[in-house]
Design a protein around this motif. Structure first.
Motif, PDB file in Angstrom:
ATOM      1  N   SER A 209      -7.760   4.159  -5.121  1.00 39.52           N
ATOM      2  CA  SER A 209      -8.861   5.049  -5.503  1.00 39.52           C
ATOM      3  C   SER A 209      -8.821   6.357  -4.722  1.00 39.52           C
ATOM      4  CB  SER A 209     -10.207   4.351  -5.263  1.00 39.52           C
ATOM      5  OG  SER A 209     -11.287   5.216  -5.533  1.00 39.52           O
ATOM      6  N   ALA A 210      -8.187   6.332  -3.550  1.00 37.30           N
ATOM      7  CA  ALA A 210      -8.151   7.521  -2.688  1.00 37.30           C
ATOM      8  C   ALA A 210      -7.110   8.540  -3.123  1.00 37.30           C
ATOM      9  CB  ALA A 210      -7.888   7.103  -1.241  1.00 37.30           C
ATOM     10  N   ALA A 211      -6.230   8.186  -4.042  1.00 40.89           N
ATOM     11  CA  ALA A 211      -5.180   9.102  -4.490  1.00 40.89           C
ATOM     12  C   ALA A 211      -5.710  10.028  -5.579  1.00 40.89           C
ATOM     13  CB  ALA A 211      -3.978   8.322  -5.004  1.00 40.89           C
ATOM     14  N   LEU A 212      -5.111  11.223  -5.673  1.00 43.16           N
ATOM     15  CA  LEU A 212      -5.524  12.223  -6.658  1.00 43.16           C
ATOM     16  C   LEU A 212      -4.309  12.725  -7.431  1.00 43.16           C
ATOM     17  CD1 LEU A 212      -7.964  14.394  -4.506  1.00 43.16           C
ATOM     18  CD2 LEU A 212      -8.613  12.891  -6.411  1.00 43.16           C
ATOM     19  N   ASP A 213      -4.456  12.839  -8.737  1.00 39.64           N
ATOM     20  CA  ASP A 213      -3.402  13.451  -9.536  1.00 39.64           C
ATOM     21  C   ASP A 213      -3.232  14.906  -9.102  1.00 39.64           C
ATOM     22  OD1 ASP A 213      -3.056  11.141 -10.976  1.00 39.64           O
ATOM     23  OD2 ASP A 213      -4.312  11.777 -12.662  1.00 39.64           O
ATOM     24  N   GLY A 214      -1.994  15.306  -8.839  1.00 36.74           N
ATOM     25  CA  GLY A 214      -1.728  16.680  -8.455  1.00 36.74           C
ATOM     26  C   GLY A 214      -1.727  16.924  -6.965  1.00 36.74           C
ATOM     27  N   ALA A 215      -1.992  15.882  -6.170  1.00 35.21           N
ATOM     28  CA  ALA A 215      -2.007  16.016  -4.704  1.00 35.21           C
ATOM     29  C   ALA A 215      -0.755  15.391  -4.106  1.00 35.21           C
ATOM     30  CB  ALA A 215      -3.252  15.345  -4.120  1.00 35.21           C
ATOM     31  N   LEU A 216      -0.470  15.764  -2.864  1.00 32.23           N
ATOM     32  CA  LEU A 216       0.499  15.020  -2.059  1.00 32.23           C
ATOM     33  C   LEU A 216      -0.230  13.779  -1.556  1.00 32.23           C
ATOM     34  CD1 LEU A 216       3.164  14.715  -0.392  1.00 32.23           C
ATOM     35  CD2 LEU A 216       1.988  16.002   1.418  1.00 32.23           C
ATOM     36  N   ASN A 217       0.113  12.612  -2.082  1.00 30.95           N
ATOM     37  CA  ASN A 217      -0.582  11.378  -1.741  1.00 30.95           C
ATOM     38  C   ASN A 217       0.260  10.559  -0.758  1.00 30.95           C
ATOM     39  OD1 ASN A 217      -2.948  11.557  -3.560  1.00 30.95           O
ATOM     40  ND2 ASN A 217      -1.398  11.513  -5.172  1.00 30.95           N
ATOM     41  N   LEU A 218      -0.288  10.371   0.445  1.00 29.53           N
ATOM     42  CA  LEU A 218       0.419   9.683   1.519  1.00 29.53           C
ATOM     43  C   LEU A 218      -0.230   8.332   1.794  1.00 29.53           C
ATOM     44  CD1 LEU A 218       0.722  12.671   4.025  1.00 29.53           C
ATOM     45  CD2 LEU A 218       2.415  11.935   2.343  1.00 29.53           C
ATOM     46  N   ARG A 219       0.596   7.311   1.996  1.00 28.71           N
ATOM     47  CA  ARG A 219       0.137   6.000   2.459  1.00 28.71           C
ATOM     48  C   ARG A 219       0.564   5.846   3.914  1.00 28.71           C
ATOM     49  NH1 ARG A 219       3.288   2.484   0.502  1.00 28.71           N
ATOM     50  NH2 ARG A 219       2.035   0.615   0.878  1.00 28.71           N
ATOM     51  N   VAL A 220      -0.344   5.417   4.748  1.00 27.01           N
ATOM     52  CA  VAL A 220      -0.009   5.189   6.154  1.00 27.01           C
ATOM     53  C   VAL A 220       1.195   4.271   6.254  1.00 27.01           C
ATOM     54  CG1 VAL A 220      -0.808   4.091   8.278  1.00 27.01           C
ATOM     55  CG2 VAL A 220      -2.345   5.627   7.025  1.00 27.01           C
ATOM     56  N   GLN A 221       1.244   3.237   5.401  1.00 28.32           N
ATOM     57  CA  GLN A 221       2.310   2.235   5.496  1.00 28.32           C
ATOM     58  C   GLN A 221       3.669   2.774   5.026  1.00 28.32           C
ATOM     59  OE1 GLN A 221      -0.817   1.573   4.502  1.00 28.32           O
ATOM     60  NE2 GLN A 221      -1.384   0.276   6.265  1.00 28.32           N
ATOM     61  N   ASP A 222       3.675   3.910   4.313  1.00 32.76           N
ATOM     62  CA  ASP A 222       4.953   4.523   3.959  1.00 32.76           C
ATOM     63  C   ASP A 222       5.662   5.056   5.196  1.00 32.76           C
ATOM     64  OD1 ASP A 222       4.783   4.045   1.245  1.00 32.76           O
ATOM     65  OD2 ASP A 222       3.827   5.975   0.812  1.00 32.76           O
ATOM     66  N   LEU A 223       4.881   5.443   6.184  1.00 29.60           N
ATOM     67  CA  LEU A 223       5.431   6.037   7.399  1.00 29.60           C
ATOM     68  C   LEU A 223       5.411   5.072   8.574  1.00 29.60           C
ATOM     69  CD1 LEU A 223       3.692   9.470   6.889  1.00 29.60           C
ATOM     70  CD2 LEU A 223       6.101   8.966   6.567  1.00 29.60           C
ATOM     71  N   CYS A 224       4.573   4.059   8.476  1.00 27.38           N
ATOM     72  CA  CYS A 224       4.509   3.029   9.521  1.00 27.38           C
ATOM     73  C   CYS A 224       4.225   1.693   8.823  1.00 27.38           C
ATOM     74  CB  CYS A 224       3.421   3.360  10.534  1.00 27.38           C
ATOM     75  SG  CYS A 224       3.323   2.187  11.903  1.00 27.38           S
ATOM     76  N   PRO A 225       5.271   1.011   8.332  1.00 28.06           N
ATOM     77  CA  PRO A 225       5.096  -0.193   7.505  1.00 28.06           C
ATOM     78  C   PRO A 225       4.249  -1.281   8.149  1.00 28.06           C
ATOM     79  CG  PRO A 225       7.360   0.572   7.394  1.00 28.06           C
ATOM     80  CD  PRO A 225       6.693   1.387   8.465  1.00 28.06           C
ATOM     81  N   SER A 226       4.250  -1.360   9.464  1.00 28.75           N
ATOM     82  CA  SER A 226       3.506  -2.429  10.132  1.00 28.75           C
ATOM     83  C   SER A 226       2.052  -2.063  10.428  1.00 28.75           C
ATOM     84  CB  SER A 226       4.195  -2.797  11.451  1.00 28.75           C
ATOM     85  OG  SER A 226       4.209  -1.677  12.336  1.00 28.75           O
ATOM     86  N   ALA A 227       1.636  -0.868  10.038  1.00 29.84           N
ATOM     87  CA  ALA A 227       0.288  -0.395  10.376  1.00 29.84           C
ATOM     88  C   ALA A 227      -0.776  -1.245   9.689  1.00 29.84           C
ATOM     89  CB  ALA A 227       0.128   1.063   9.973  1.00 29.84           C
ATOM     90  N   THR A 228      -1.853  -1.512  10.421  1.00 28.28           N
ATOM     91  CA  THR A 228      -2.996  -2.247   9.871  1.00 28.28           C
ATOM     92  C   THR A 228      -4.269  -1.414  10.025  1.00 28.28           C
ATOM     93  OG1 THR A 228      -3.320  -3.378  12.006  1.00 28.28           O
ATOM     94  CG2 THR A 228      -1.963  -4.494  10.337  1.00 28.28           C
ATOM     95  N   THR A 229      -4.141  -0.115   9.844  1.00 24.73           N
ATOM     96  CA  THR A 229      -5.254   0.810  10.064  1.00 24.73           C
ATOM     97  C   THR A 229      -6.395   0.528   9.100  1.00 24.73           C
ATOM     98  OG1 THR A 229      -3.635   2.494  10.683  1.00 24.73           O
ATOM     99  CG2 THR A 229      -5.884   3.245  10.224  1.00 24.73           C
ATOM    100  N   PRO A 230      -7.579   0.186   9.627  1.00 21.37           N
ATOM    101  CA  PRO A 230      -8.730  -0.037   8.747  1.00 21.37           C
ATOM    102  C   PRO A 230      -9.352   1.300   8.347  1.00 21.37           C
ATOM    103  CG  PRO A 230      -9.395  -0.338  11.011  1.00 21.37           C
ATOM    104  CD  PRO A 230      -7.921  -0.032  11.042  1.00 21.37           C
TER     105      PRO A 230
END
Length: 261
Positions: A209-230
């Motif tokens: 839900s946090a992603a937007l069409d037309g934006a640079l959409n980043l996932r924390v886990q794409d850059l840190c696969p083990s991240a468990t950031t709440p």
């Protein structure tokens, strides 16, 4: 005409005239700021002050890690306190953000602002850009864990409690406000857009839900696969802090180098 009035009534009338004049001048000043900023596209090579917009409930202390990191980079930062308790009408919060942006531009002399919206604050930022003149005043928009298409948590809370505050109702999936906001272009022309979300977010669900069409959409886990950031950890997450430079810099927004803190 005033000569026919008693001194007391004359003073009253003059006071009203002066008050109306002050109000008109304030409105004209705000209009001038917005009209000047609307003269053309916002230059992307001139970063200005940064506005930080808090989430539901308006807890500004949650933005402290962002403010500290940006100030360490030499950026001027304004944390936007929402009207009321931060649970009221999101559109009214966007109007308030417009007033804050006008004031920051006027006092700083900058040509634009960058804006970071956390959680529901990201929805407020989009409303400002779309409906309240923000498209001509902001250079970059970064949203963090924002329920741009609603969150099932708000729906569950409203169901269990038999209703919830106005901002909560507006964050229900398929609410009237979100239907209007997401109709057509989700990232209107003006600023460049980026979002960050975490797969471990249990407040904004589904997390996409946090992603937007037309934006640079980043996932924390794409850059840190083990991240468990709440959800509550996003403003201080190493990936988010690294993205401040790569998203709010002069070059087009890009993902930061992989980092796990």
């Amino acid at each position: 005409m005033l000569d026919a009035l008693s001194p007391q009534r004359r003073r009253l009338v003059l006071g009203v005239v002066v008050a109306v004049g002050v109000l008109v001048l304030a409105l004209v000043a705000a209009a001038v700021v917005r009209s000047v900023s609307q003269a053309g596209p916002v230059p992307q090579d001139r970063p200005g002050p940064v506005l930080l917009v808090p989430g539901y409930g308006g807890r500004t202390a949650s933005l402290d890690p962002l403010a500290a990191a940006l100030r360490a980079q030499g950026r001027a930062v304004t944390v936007v306190s929402p009207p009321g308790d931060g649970t009221g009408d999101l559109d009214a919060q966007a109007e308030h953000l417009a007033d804050v942006a006008d004031d920051v531009l006027r006092t700083s002399g900058a040509g634009s602002v960058d804006v970071v919206g956390y959680s529901a604050g990201g929805v407020v930022v989009r409303l400002w850009v779309r409906d309240h003149g923000g498209d001509a005043q902001t250079r970059r928009v970064l949203t963090l864990g924002s329920p741009q298409h609603g969150t099932s948590v708000a729906a569950l809370g409203a169901e269990v409690a038999g209703g919830c505050p106005e901002a909560c109702e507006q964050l229900l999936p398929d609410s009237a406000l979100l239907r209007r906001l997401n109709a057509g272009d989700e990232t209107p022309d003006g600023p460049l857009w980026a979002t960050v979300r975490s797969d471990a977010d249990q407040v904004v669900t589904p997390t996409a839900s946090a992603a937007l069409d037309g934006a640079l959409n980043l996932r924390v886990q794409d850059l840190c696969p083990s991240a468990t950031t709440p959800h509550g950890g996003l403003p201080g997450d190493p990936v988010v802090l690294a993205a401040l430079s790569t998203v709010l810099g002069v070059a087009p927004p890009t993902a930061p180098a992989p980092t796990c803190g």
